[in-house]
Design a protein around this motif. Structure first.
Motif, mmCIF file in Angstrom:
data_model
loop_
_atom_site.group_PDB
_atom_site.id
_atom_site.type_symbol
_atom_site.label_atom_id
_atom_site.label_comp_id
_atom_site.label_asym_id
_atom_site.label_seq_id
_atom_site.Cartn_x
_atom_site.Cartn_y
_atom_site.Cartn_z
ATOM 1 N N GLN A 33 -37.592 -51.512 52.344
ATOM 2 C CA GLN A 33 -38.807 -51.788 51.567
ATOM 3 C C GLN A 33 -40.027 -51.144 52.230
ATOM 4 O OE1 GLN A 33 -39.062 -54.157 48.714
ATOM 5 N NE2 GLN A 33 -41.088 -53.245 48.529
ATOM 6 N N TYR A 50 -25.939 -50.536 37.090
ATOM 7 C CA TYR A 50 -27.070 -49.769 37.615
ATOM 8 C C TYR A 50 -26.538 -48.615 38.457
ATOM 9 C CZ TYR A 50 -29.414 -54.215 36.603
ATOM 10 O OH TYR A 50 -29.876 -55.360 35.997
ATOM 11 N N HIS A 52 -29.434 -49.025 47.165
ATOM 12 C CA HIS A 52 -30.714 -48.845 46.481
ATOM 13 C C HIS A 52 -30.396 -48.661 45.010
ATOM 14 C CE1 HIS A 52 -34.844 -47.674 45.702
ATOM 15 N NE2 HIS A 52 -34.369 -46.642 45.015
ATOM 16 N N SER A 87 -32.817 -48.497 39.045
ATOM 17 C CA SER A 87 -33.699 -48.991 37.976
ATOM 18 C C SER A 87 -33.858 -50.506 38.001
ATOM 19 C CB SER A 87 -33.146 -48.559 36.606
ATOM 20 O OG SER A 87 -31.839 -49.072 36.426
ATOM 21 N N LYS A 132 -35.642 -53.916 39.284
ATOM 22 C CA LYS A 132 -36.898 -54.384 39.869
ATOM 23 C C LYS A 132 -36.858 -55.866 40.241
ATOM 24 C CE LYS A 132 -38.669 -50.333 38.990
ATOM 25 N NZ LYS A 132 -38.710 -49.344 40.062
ATOM 26 N N LYS A 133 -35.918 -56.638 39.673
ATOM 27 C CA LYS A 133 -35.954 -58.088 39.867
ATOM 28 C C LYS A 133 -35.301 -58.517 41.183
ATOM 29 C CE LYS A 133 -31.748 -58.978 37.204
ATOM 30 N NZ LYS A 133 -31.155 -59.698 36.086
ATOM 31 N N ASN A 134 -35.574 -59.748 41.581
ATOM 32 C CA ASN A 134 -35.003 -60.332 42.786
ATOM 33 C C ASN A 134 -33.538 -60.694 42.529
ATOM 34 O OD1 ASN A 134 -34.209 -62.111 44.859
ATOM 35 N ND2 ASN A 134 -36.300 -62.801 45.173
#
Length: 197
Positions: free
Chosen positions: A94, A127, A150, A153, A155-157
């Motif tokens: 991150q 994904y 990684h 696409s 984005k959520k936790n």
């Protein structure tokens, strides 16, 4: 005894060269005797072959560990995959702009080292992913093998969720970079490679 008493097996399928136990001393004749005594069925299967060579777990495991995933897929009939729970990592991905999902993988699982193109599956959604399997020599050198994905696409936790990673193709070997900038540039290239058809 494990299959018969613990698993309550009704039948057993085994290849004709199957052996197990200490020093592989238990074999098909032993298994026939044990199954007859327990009253369960035993079916002996012929060996699978490819170009006159036996297709077995040892051959497939060697292909996987050497990163020959496309060859392993042909023999398995499906991509080699890892399944694990997404756990908190160090946060260094991150910090350099490429957040990763860190997977908790059973220690007996064969883990090829390197960077891979993969398909990640979470909650029945797929994904594209770039996956690093190794010791993270640039950011956190050590002996422990980490599996970091990684997802291109997502984005959520997803902490605590179960993820399946189908390893599709090896992109490159893991290596130590001279700086975080050099690592960042290489990760960007890896992501492009993972996102290509």
């Amino acid at each position: 005894n494990f299959f018969i008493k613990k698993m309550h097996a009704k039948g057993i399928l085994a290849g004709r060269d199957f052996a197990f136990g200490k020093d592989r001393q238990r074999n098909i004749p032993f298994l026939k005797q044990a199954c007859a005594k327990a009253g369960i069925r035993l079916k002996i299967l012929p060996l699978l072959q490819n170009n006159q060579k036996k297709i077995g777990s040892s051959v497939i495991r060697k292909l996987i560990l050497c990163g020959h995933l496309e060859e392993a897929k042909k023999l398995l009939g499906h991509p080699y995959f890892l399944i694990g729970k997404v756990v908190k990592g160090s946060g260094k991905g991150q910090a350099i702009g490429f957040p990763t999902a860190n997977l908790e993988i059973h220690p007996s699982k064969a883990l090829p080292k390197g960077v891979f193109k993969a398909c990640a599956r979470i909650d029945d959604r797929h994904y594209s992913a770039a996956v690093n399997i190794g010791t993270r020599p640039t950011v956190d050198p050590g002996q422990k093998i980490h599996v970091e994905a990684h997802l291109l696409s997502l984005k959520k936790n997803i902490y605590g969720k179960t993820m399946r990673l189908d390893l599709l193709k090896k992109i490159r070997d893991e290596k130590r970079f001279s700086s975080l900038n050099a690592l960042r540039e290489q990760i960007a290239e890896d992501i492009k490679a993972a996102n290509s058809s």
